[in-house]
Design an enzyme around this catalytic site. Sequence first.
Site, mmCIF file in Angstrom:
data_model
loop_
_atom_site.group_PDB
_atom_site.id
_atom_site.type_symbol
_atom_site.label_atom_id
_atom_site.label_comp_id
_atom_site.label_asym_id
_atom_site.label_seq_id
_atom_site.Cartn_x
_atom_site.Cartn_y
_atom_site.Cartn_z
ATOM 1 N N HIS A 121 0.712 -1.269 0.064
ATOM 2 C CA HIS A 121 0.020 -0.015 0.005
ATOM 3 C C HIS A 121 0.857 1.229 -0.055
ATOM 4 O O HIS A 121 1.849 1.139 0.467
ATOM 5 C CB HIS A 121 -0.791 0.162 1.251
ATOM 6 C CG HIS A 121 -1.689 -1.126 1.316
ATOM 7 N ND1 HIS A 121 -3.078 -1.266 0.602
ATOM 8 C CD2 HIS A 121 -1.483 -2.498 1.935
ATOM 9 C CE1 HIS A 121 -3.625 -2.481 0.819
ATOM 10 N NE2 HIS A 121 -2.594 -3.328 1.696
ATOM 11 N N GLY A 148 8.578 -20.406 12.446
ATOM 12 C CA GLY A 148 7.336 -20.088 12.761
ATOM 13 C C GLY A 148 7.405 -18.581 13.081
ATOM 14 O O GLY A 148 8.167 -17.826 13.680
ATOM 15 N N THR A 171 12.926 -8.034 5.140
ATOM 16 C CA THR A 171 12.465 -6.774 4.339
ATOM 17 C C THR A 171 13.292 -6.746 3.184
ATOM 18 O O THR A 171 12.990 -5.941 2.330
ATOM 19 C CB THR A 171 12.795 -5.531 5.115
ATOM 20 O OG1 THR A 171 14.073 -5.545 5.694
ATOM 21 C CG2 THR A 171 11.851 -5.789 6.477
ATOM 22 N N LYS A 172 14.214 -7.573 2.688
ATOM 23 C CA LYS A 172 15.217 -7.476 1.585
ATOM 24 C C LYS A 172 15.622 -8.701 1.024
ATOM 25 O O LYS A 172 15.578 -9.614 1.981
ATOM 26 C CB LYS A 172 16.235 -6.309 1.890
ATOM 27 C CG LYS A 172 17.207 -6.874 2.804
ATOM 28 C CD LYS A 172 18.403 -5.744 3.114
ATOM 29 C CE LYS A 172 19.239 -6.152 4.304
ATOM 30 N NZ LYS A 172 20.362 -5.323 4.538
ATOM 31 N N LYS A 189 24.792 -16.184 9.673
ATOM 32 C CA LYS A 189 25.565 -17.264 9.815
ATOM 33 C C LYS A 189 25.521 -17.495 8.157
ATOM 34 O O LYS A 189 24.527 -17.700 7.784
ATOM 35 C CB LYS A 189 25.134 -18.338 10.445
ATOM 36 C CG LYS A 189 25.971 -19.731 10.199
ATOM 37 C CD LYS A 189 25.568 -20.658 11.265
ATOM 38 C CE LYS A 189 26.267 -21.874 11.172
ATOM 39 N NZ LYS A 189 26.146 -22.919 12.182
#
Length: 191
Positions: A121, A148, A171-172, A189
């Site tokens: 949005h 989870g 997020t990336k 890691k």
Amino acid sequence: MTSDTNPLCSEEEKMLAGKEYDGFDPHLAMLRTRTRQRVARLSQLRSNPSQYAAAVRDLLGSVADNEAVIETPVYFDYGRNTHVGKRFYMHAMCVVLDSGRVDIGHDVVLGPAVQVYTPQHPLDPVERATKVVTAPSVSIGNNVWVGGGAIILPGVRIGNGVTVGAGSVVTKDVPNNVVVAGNPAHIVKHL
């Protein structure tokens, strides 16, 4: 809508092309209702192996084998915009907002309550009030485990051999063969 939007193009076509679309379009609402019916059928057939694989195929856009497992309850916006590879497993309470295409590779496990989002949005409140949405696609590579409660945001690409820690917010893009965790998720890691 922007001036470059083709008025002859359906809202579903715009959505799948990653263009601005009206998320409240009546046809799209009907498709989401149909998906809820298919999820209900999937839940009813979980204990019937002879019909379960067909119910999974009816829900999703494509399934690479008859071994895919989707534990319910689960939520998909459309289902048919999600494509899964061989030996796919989705634990209960997952949410896949597949307005855009979601590609999931072979040997992928989604832990309980994993959320995959494609709708995006506008940040500007005035623009957001127009109800215009875009839906960048999401892809998850082969041999990936998503712990989870993890959330995968619109447009993210997760490479092969990745582990996403429980509760992470991705997020990336994530490269191959790493463990990511945190909010926002970052590499903890290399494998």
